[in-house]
Design a protein around this motif. Structure first.
Motif, PDB file in Angstrom:
ATOM      1  N   LEU A 189      -3.512  20.219  11.744  1.00 57.71           N
ATOM      2  CA  LEU A 189      -3.243  19.550  10.551  1.00 57.71           C
ATOM      3  C   LEU A 189      -2.400  18.519  10.363  1.00 57.71           C
ATOM      4  O   LEU A 189      -1.708  18.564  11.170  1.00 57.71           O
ATOM      5  CB  LEU A 189      -3.031  20.527   9.326  1.00 57.71           C
ATOM      6  N   PRO A 190      -2.433  17.792   9.341  1.00 59.97           N
ATOM      7  CA  PRO A 190      -1.422  16.696   9.316  1.00 59.97           C
ATOM      8  C   PRO A 190      -0.220  17.165   8.513  1.00 59.97           C
ATOM      9  O   PRO A 190      -0.487  17.757   7.605  1.00 59.97           O
ATOM     10  CB  PRO A 190      -1.937  15.340   8.492  1.00 59.97           C
ATOM     11  N   VAL A 191       0.933  16.917   8.634  1.00 61.24           N
ATOM     12  CA  VAL A 191       2.193  17.177   7.783  1.00 61.24           C
ATOM     13  C   VAL A 191       1.956  16.299   6.757  1.00 61.24           C
ATOM     14  O   VAL A 191       1.763  15.051   6.976  1.00 61.24           O
ATOM     15  CB  VAL A 191       3.546  16.820   8.612  1.00 61.24           C
ATOM     16  N   PRO A 192       2.255  16.708   5.410  1.00 63.19           N
ATOM     17  CA  PRO A 192       2.091  15.665   4.239  1.00 63.19           C
ATOM     18  C   PRO A 192       2.997  14.713   4.338  1.00 63.19           C
ATOM     19  O   PRO A 192       4.020  15.048   4.638  1.00 63.19           O
ATOM     20  CB  PRO A 192       2.174  16.706   3.056  1.00 63.19           C
ATOM     21  N   ALA A 193       2.623  13.516   4.075  1.00 63.60           N
ATOM     22  CA  ALA A 193       3.557  12.312   4.285  1.00 63.60           C
ATOM     23  C   ALA A 193       3.023  11.398   3.149  1.00 63.60           C
ATOM     24  O   ALA A 193       1.935  11.034   2.819  1.00 63.60           O
ATOM     25  CB  ALA A 193       3.692  11.952   5.526  1.00 63.60           C
ATOM     26  N   VAL A 194       4.279  10.334   2.943  1.00 65.45           N
ATOM     27  CA  VAL A 194       3.807   9.189   1.995  1.00 65.45           C
ATOM     28  C   VAL A 194       4.516   8.138   2.804  1.00 65.45           C
ATOM     29  O   VAL A 194       5.886   8.016   3.247  1.00 65.45           O
ATOM     30  CB  VAL A 194       4.588   9.191   0.664  1.00 65.45           C
ATOM     31  N   PHE A 195       3.786   6.931   2.859  1.00 67.10           N
ATOM     32  CA  PHE A 195       4.292   5.611   3.398  1.00 67.10           C
ATOM     33  C   PHE A 195       4.090   4.612   2.489  1.00 67.10           C
ATOM     34  O   PHE A 195       3.124   4.488   1.785  1.00 67.10           O
ATOM     35  CB  PHE A 195       3.642   5.359   4.936  1.00 67.10           C
ATOM     36  N   VAL A 196       5.020   3.514   2.476  1.00 66.86           N
ATOM     37  CA  VAL A 196       4.986   2.218   1.712  1.00 66.86           C
ATOM     38  C   VAL A 196       4.712   1.280   2.933  1.00 66.86           C
ATOM     39  O   VAL A 196       5.464   1.025   3.434  1.00 66.86           O
ATOM     40  CB  VAL A 196       6.061   1.978   0.799  1.00 66.86           C
ATOM     41  N   ILE A 197       3.666   0.614   2.797  1.00 66.71           N
ATOM     42  CA  ILE A 197       3.385  -0.331   3.609  1.00 66.71           C
ATOM     43  C   ILE A 197       3.283  -1.656   3.123  1.00 66.71           C
ATOM     44  O   ILE A 197       2.420  -1.908   1.915  1.00 66.71           O
ATOM     45  CB  ILE A 197       1.977   0.202   4.424  1.00 66.71           C
ATOM     46  N   ASP A 198       3.931  -2.662   3.855  1.00 65.78           N
ATOM     47  CA  ASP A 198       3.799  -4.156   3.237  1.00 65.78           C
ATOM     48  C   ASP A 198       2.492  -4.757   3.763  1.00 65.78           C
ATOM     49  O   ASP A 198       1.704  -4.268   4.425  1.00 65.78           O
ATOM     50  CB  ASP A 198       5.043  -4.898   3.671  1.00 65.78           C
ATOM     51  N   ALA A 206      10.545   3.069  -4.244  1.00 67.69           N
ATOM     52  CA  ALA A 206      10.357   2.665  -3.135  1.00 67.69           C
ATOM     53  C   ALA A 206       9.173   1.546  -3.118  1.00 67.69           C
ATOM     54  O   ALA A 206       9.421   0.386  -2.404  1.00 67.69           O
ATOM     55  CB  ALA A 206       9.902   3.777  -2.093  1.00 67.69           C
ATOM     56  N   VAL A 207       8.339   1.604  -4.262  1.00 69.80           N
ATOM     57  CA  VAL A 207       7.389   0.357  -3.941  1.00 69.80           C
ATOM     58  C   VAL A 207       8.124  -1.036  -4.777  1.00 69.80           C
ATOM     59  O   VAL A 207       7.671  -2.108  -4.189  1.00 69.80           O
ATOM     60  CB  VAL A 207       6.300   0.778  -4.913  1.00 69.80           C
ATOM     61  N   LYS A 211      -1.098   2.986 -12.885  1.00 70.44           N
ATOM     62  CA  LYS A 211      -1.134   1.818 -13.516  1.00 70.44           C
ATOM     63  C   LYS A 211       0.347   1.021 -13.389  1.00 70.44           C
ATOM     64  O   LYS A 211       0.381   0.064 -13.211  1.00 70.44           O
ATOM     65  CB  LYS A 211      -0.891   1.861 -15.001  1.00 70.44           C
ATOM     66  N   GLU A 212       1.398   1.868 -13.254  1.00 72.92           N
ATOM     67  CA  GLU A 212       2.926   1.403 -12.860  1.00 72.92           C
ATOM     68  C   GLU A 212       2.922   0.790 -11.598  1.00 72.92           C
ATOM     69  O   GLU A 212       3.509  -0.280 -11.178  1.00 72.92           O
ATOM     70  CB  GLU A 212       4.074   2.476 -12.968  1.00 72.92           C
ATOM     71  N   LEU A 213       2.229   1.569 -10.585  1.00 70.33           N
ATOM     72  CA  LEU A 213       2.312   1.035  -9.250  1.00 70.33           C
ATOM     73  C   LEU A 213       1.228  -0.269  -9.224  1.00 70.33           C
ATOM     74  O   LEU A 213       1.786  -1.107  -8.379  1.00 70.33           O
ATOM     75  CB  LEU A 213       1.439   2.262  -8.302  1.00 70.33           C
ATOM     76  N   ALA A 214       0.074  -0.231  -9.998  1.00 72.88           N
ATOM     77  CA  ALA A 214      -0.697  -1.490 -10.036  1.00 72.88           C
ATOM     78  C   ALA A 214       0.258  -2.777 -10.630  1.00 72.88           C
ATOM     79  O   ALA A 214       0.145  -3.776 -10.071  1.00 72.88           O
ATOM     80  CB  ALA A 214      -1.844  -1.090 -10.700  1.00 72.88           C
ATOM     81  N   ASP A 215       1.032  -2.418 -11.457  1.00 74.15           N
ATOM     82  CA  ASP A 215       1.804  -3.424 -11.855  1.00 74.15           C
ATOM     83  C   ASP A 215       2.866  -3.990 -11.207  1.00 74.15           C
ATOM     84  O   ASP A 215       3.282  -5.309 -11.088  1.00 74.15           O
ATOM     85  CB  ASP A 215       2.616  -3.012 -13.316  1.00 74.15           C
ATOM     86  N   LEU A 216       3.089  -3.013 -10.110  1.00 73.93           N
ATOM     87  CA  LEU A 216       4.079  -3.529  -9.133  1.00 73.93           C
ATOM     88  C   LEU A 216       3.433  -4.175  -7.870  1.00 73.93           C
ATOM     89  O   LEU A 216       3.970  -4.515  -6.756  1.00 73.93           O
ATOM     90  CB  LEU A 216       5.047  -2.456  -8.416  1.00 73.93           C
ATOM     91  N   GLY A 217       2.243  -4.168  -7.928  1.00 71.13           N
ATOM     92  CA  GLY A 217       1.337  -4.999  -7.038  1.00 71.13           C
ATOM     93  C   GLY A 217       0.949  -4.148  -5.821  1.00 71.13           C
ATOM     94  O   GLY A 217       0.783  -4.560  -4.622  1.00 71.13           O
ATOM     95  N   ALA A 218       0.875  -2.853  -6.070  1.00 71.71           N
ATOM     96  CA  ALA A 218       0.269  -1.697  -4.918  1.00 71.71           C
ATOM     97  C   ALA A 218      -0.632  -1.223  -5.378  1.00 71.71           C
ATOM     98  O   ALA A 218      -1.268  -0.883  -6.434  1.00 71.71           O
ATOM     99  CB  ALA A 218       1.573  -0.866  -4.853  1.00 71.71           C
ATOM    100  N   THR A 220       0.709  -1.113  -0.143  1.00 73.27           N
ATOM    101  CA  THR A 220       0.017   0.140  -0.075  1.00 73.27           C
ATOM    102  C   THR A 220       0.954   1.322   0.128  1.00 73.27           C
ATOM    103  O   THR A 220       1.655   1.352   0.706  1.00 73.27           O
ATOM    104  CB  THR A 220      -0.986  -0.151   1.228  1.00 73.27           C
ATOM    105  N   VAL A 221       0.643   2.152  -1.021  1.00 71.44           N
ATOM    106  CA  VAL A 221       1.105   3.593  -0.793  1.00 71.44           C
ATOM    107  C   VAL A 221       0.003   4.167  -0.153  1.00 71.44           C
ATOM    108  O   VAL A 221      -0.858   4.539  -0.541  1.00 71.44           O
ATOM    109  CB  VAL A 221       0.921   3.925  -2.311  1.00 71.44           C
TER     110      VAL A 221
END
Length: 209
Positions: free
Chosen positions: A167-176, A202-203, A90-97, A65-66
């Motif tokens: 507010l939240p600080v903008p962030a991106v996590f890659v979760i397994d 990262a993904v 689509k590229e993320l989906a191709d990587l299974g995300a 998950t992104v």
């Protein structure tokens, strides 16, 4: 005896109020402490644009998950980021995300979004519960809070009787699929966002494990 019982009741009530207002909100964006790689994302239930409850833990089990945390649909930098991520969907989906983007916007606000892909879901964190668990929530200074309160309708958070805007600080996590953070990017400067190339890298590193 009645006086003693009254004091005890007031003490219990006071304790409940303090517990109810206990939060993890930093005094500024620069003081947040984002969840680090290797740690698990707490299981939180959020609402989608239809008001349906979504369990993050269940979604994480499905695939990599992104997880994007953004300030709201009113933020032009956030809107641009979501659109740019949509370009590499689509590229993320191709990587299974899959992509899950979370903001303080209400489910009703999310319903106005043009993002309709089943692999790219928007969720509402209108109580900032997830933002707090991820260590991203912070209070705005009074001047900024007044601007946001009057013009942008940003969430209110009450702490010990004092109403502030958070507010939240903008962030991106890659979760397994175990719910663990494998990659994290958070920047107090909301104008600077993670590039799509770095996100894809990262993904890809997670998908190759």
């Amino acid at each position: 005896m009645f006086k003693s019982l009254l004091i005890s009741a007031l003490f219990v009530l006071s304790s409940q109020v303090i517990a109810a207002t206990a939060t993890n909100i930093a005094e500024s964006a620069e003081q947040v402490s984002p969840l680090l790689p290797g740690l698990a994302v707490p299981n939180i239930e959020l609402k989608d644009q239809y008001g349906k409850t979504v369990s993050l833990a269940e979604r994480f089990k499905e695939k990599t998950t992104v997880l994007i945390v953004y300030r709201g649909g009113w933020c032009p930098y956030c809107s641009k980021q979501l659109a740019n991520v949509q370009k590499i969907e689509k590229e993320l989906a191709d990587l299974g995300a899959q992509i899950i983007a979370v903001s303080p916007d209400s489910p009703e606000k999310l319903a106005e979004s043009k993002i309709t892909s089943p692999n790219y879901q928007l969720l509402s964190d209108d109580s900032l519960l997830l933002a707090q668990k991820l260590g991203l929530a912070f209070y705005l200074d009074d001047k900024t809070a007044k601007i946001y309160r009057n013009k942008l309708g940003v969430n209110f958070v009450s702490l010990e009787g004092e109403v502030k805007v958070a507010l939240p600080v903008p962030a991106v996590f890659v979760i397994d699929t175990n719910g663990l953070v494998n990659f994290q990017y958070a920047n107090p400067n909301y104008k600077v966002r993670l590039t799509e190339d770095l996100l894809l890298a990262a993904v890809k590193s997670v998908s190759e494990q």
